[in-house]
Scaffold this active site. Structure first.
Site, PDB file in Angstrom:
ATOM      1  N   HIS A   1      53.415 -50.002  22.351  1.00 36.99           N
ATOM      2  CA  HIS A   1      53.563 -49.152  23.848  1.00 36.99           C
ATOM      3  C   HIS A   1      53.294 -49.260  24.821  1.00 36.99           C
ATOM      4  CE1 HIS A   1      53.020 -45.283  25.675  1.00 36.99           C
ATOM      5  NE2 HIS A   1      52.806 -45.883  26.210  1.00 36.99           N
ATOM      6  N   GLU A   2      52.316 -50.584  25.533  1.00 38.94           N
ATOM      7  CA  GLU A   2      52.268 -51.230  26.589  1.00 38.94           C
ATOM      8  C   GLU A   2      54.042 -52.255  26.062  1.00 38.94           C
ATOM      9  OE1 GLU A   2      50.432 -49.751  28.263  1.00 38.94           O
ATOM     10  OE2 GLU A   2      49.596 -48.729  27.567  1.00 38.94           O
TER      11      GLU A   2
ATOM     12  N   GLY B   1      45.620 -48.192  28.352  1.00 37.83           N
ATOM     13  CA  GLY B   1      46.514 -48.693  28.363  1.00 37.83           C
ATOM     14  C   GLY B   1      47.572 -48.891  29.884  1.00 37.83           C
TER      15      GLY B   1
ATOM     16  N   CYS C   1      51.386 -40.764  26.752  1.00 34.93           N
ATOM     17  CA  CYS C   1      51.839 -41.621  28.163  1.00 34.93           C
ATOM     18  C   CYS C   1      50.979 -41.245  29.470  1.00 34.93           C
ATOM     19  CB  CYS C   1      53.120 -42.185  28.148  1.00 34.93           C
ATOM     20  SG  CYS C   1      53.681 -43.474  29.389  1.00 34.93           S
ATOM     21  N   LEU C   2      50.834 -42.594  30.459  1.00 33.02           N
ATOM     22  CA  LEU C   2      50.357 -42.521  31.565  1.00 33.02           C
ATOM     23  C   LEU C   2      51.306 -42.061  32.300  1.00 33.02           C
ATOM     24  CD1 LEU C   2      47.805 -44.841  32.326  1.00 33.02           C
ATOM     25  CD2 LEU C   2      47.094 -42.007  31.551  1.00 33.02           C
TER      26      LEU C   2
ATOM     27  N   GLN D   1      54.161 -49.085  35.830  1.00 35.04           N
ATOM     28  CA  GLN D   1      53.714 -47.730  35.647  1.00 35.04           C
ATOM     29  C   GLN D   1      53.229 -47.759  37.374  1.00 35.04           C
ATOM     30  OE1 GLN D   1      51.833 -47.608  31.917  1.00 35.04           O
ATOM     31  NE2 GLN D   1      52.281 -46.078  32.319  1.00 35.04           N
TER      32      GLN D   1
ATOM     33  N   HIS E   1      57.005 -50.958  27.380  1.00 30.06           N
ATOM     34  CA  HIS E   1      57.214 -50.813  28.110  1.00 30.06           C
ATOM     35  C   HIS E   1      57.926 -51.628  29.480  1.00 30.06           C
ATOM     36  CE1 HIS E   1      55.053 -46.811  29.495  1.00 30.06           C
ATOM     37  NE2 HIS E   1      54.337 -46.913  29.143  1.00 30.06           N
TER      38      HIS E   1
HETATM   39 NI    NI Z   1      53.000 -46.103  28.538  1.00 31.76          NI
END
Ligand code: NI
Length: 174
Positions: free
Chosen positions: A139-140, A50, A97-98, A55, A143
Site C-alpha cells: 500500500h505504502e 502507515g 487510507c489516511l 501524503q 503511494h
Molecule cells: Ni494510504
C-alpha cells in the site's frame, strides 16, 4: 536539546500530489532523519499504521510503517527508496487510507513480499512481511508510484467510491 516535532497535515484524495510519482531520495542528512521522525509523529497523530511522504505533500520516496502501532518497537520501520524485489501468494482484505477517510474496500494483494530499501543513513536493508505487514508495504510503496488502493478496485466499485466522496465533499465532510 532535540528540535520540536512537527505534525504534518495529511492531504486527501484528489490532491494531485497523491497521483504523482515521487522522487528518489539522494541526500541522507539530518533533514531526512528529522522528516522521518515527523512522519512517524504525523502518522501516530492520525491513528495510522502507515504513511507515505506524498501524503504530507512531499513528493519523495519515503514511507513509515508501524503495524502494531507502538506495541512492538521492531515493527517501527522507515523505508527510503523502497522497492518490492519478490512477492508470493494472494490475500484479499479490507483496506483504508489516511488520504481516503471513511473509505474501506477489499483489495487483492500479494500474501508475502520482500522489500529492499535504505535507512535514514543510506544503508541498504531488506524487510520481509506477510499478512498485515505485506499489505502495508504494498500500500505504502504504491503511494510512491502515485497509486491509491482505490485504483485496484473494479471500475464499478471505484465509481461508487468516487460518488461517495463527491457526496461527502458536497456536505462539507471531506
Ligand atoms: Ni494510504
Amino acid at each position: 536539546m532535540s528540535k520540536p516535532q512537527r505534525i504534518h497535515e495529511v492531504v486527501k484524495f484528489p490532491d494531485p500530489v497523491l497521483a504523482r510519482k515521487a522522487d528518489t531520495v539522494t541526500d541522507f542528512n539530518d533533514d531526512l532523519a528529522q522528516l522521518v521522525e515527523e512522519m512517524f509523529d504525523s502518522m501516530y497523530a492520525a491513528q495510522g499504521i502507515g504513511l507515505a511522504a506524498p501524503q504530507i505533500n512531499i513528493s519523495k520516496r519515503i514511507t513509515v510503517i508501524d503495524v502494531s502501532f507502538k506495541e512492538r518497537p521492531e515493527d517501527k520501520i522507515a523505508l527510503i527508496n523502497p522497492i518490492i524485489v519478490d512477492r508470493d501468494g494472494k490475500q484479499v482484505e479490507e483496506e483504508g487510507c489516511l488520504s481516503l477517510p471513511e473509505i474501506r474496500e477489499k483489495v487483492t494483494r500479494a500474501a508475502w513480499v520482500r522489500v529492499q530499501a535504505q535507512n535514514v543513513k543510506g544503508e541498504t536493508f531488506e524487510v520481509e512481511g506477510e499478512e498485515l505487514l505485506a499489505r502495508a508495504l504494498q500500500h505504502e510503496i504504491d503511494h510512491l508510484h502515485g497509486i491509491l488502493f482505490i485504483d485496484h478496485l473494479s471500475r464499478l466499485k471505484r465509481d461508487l467510491v468516487h460518488r461517495k466522496i463527491k457526496k461527502l465533499q458536497k456536505n462539507g465532510e471531506w
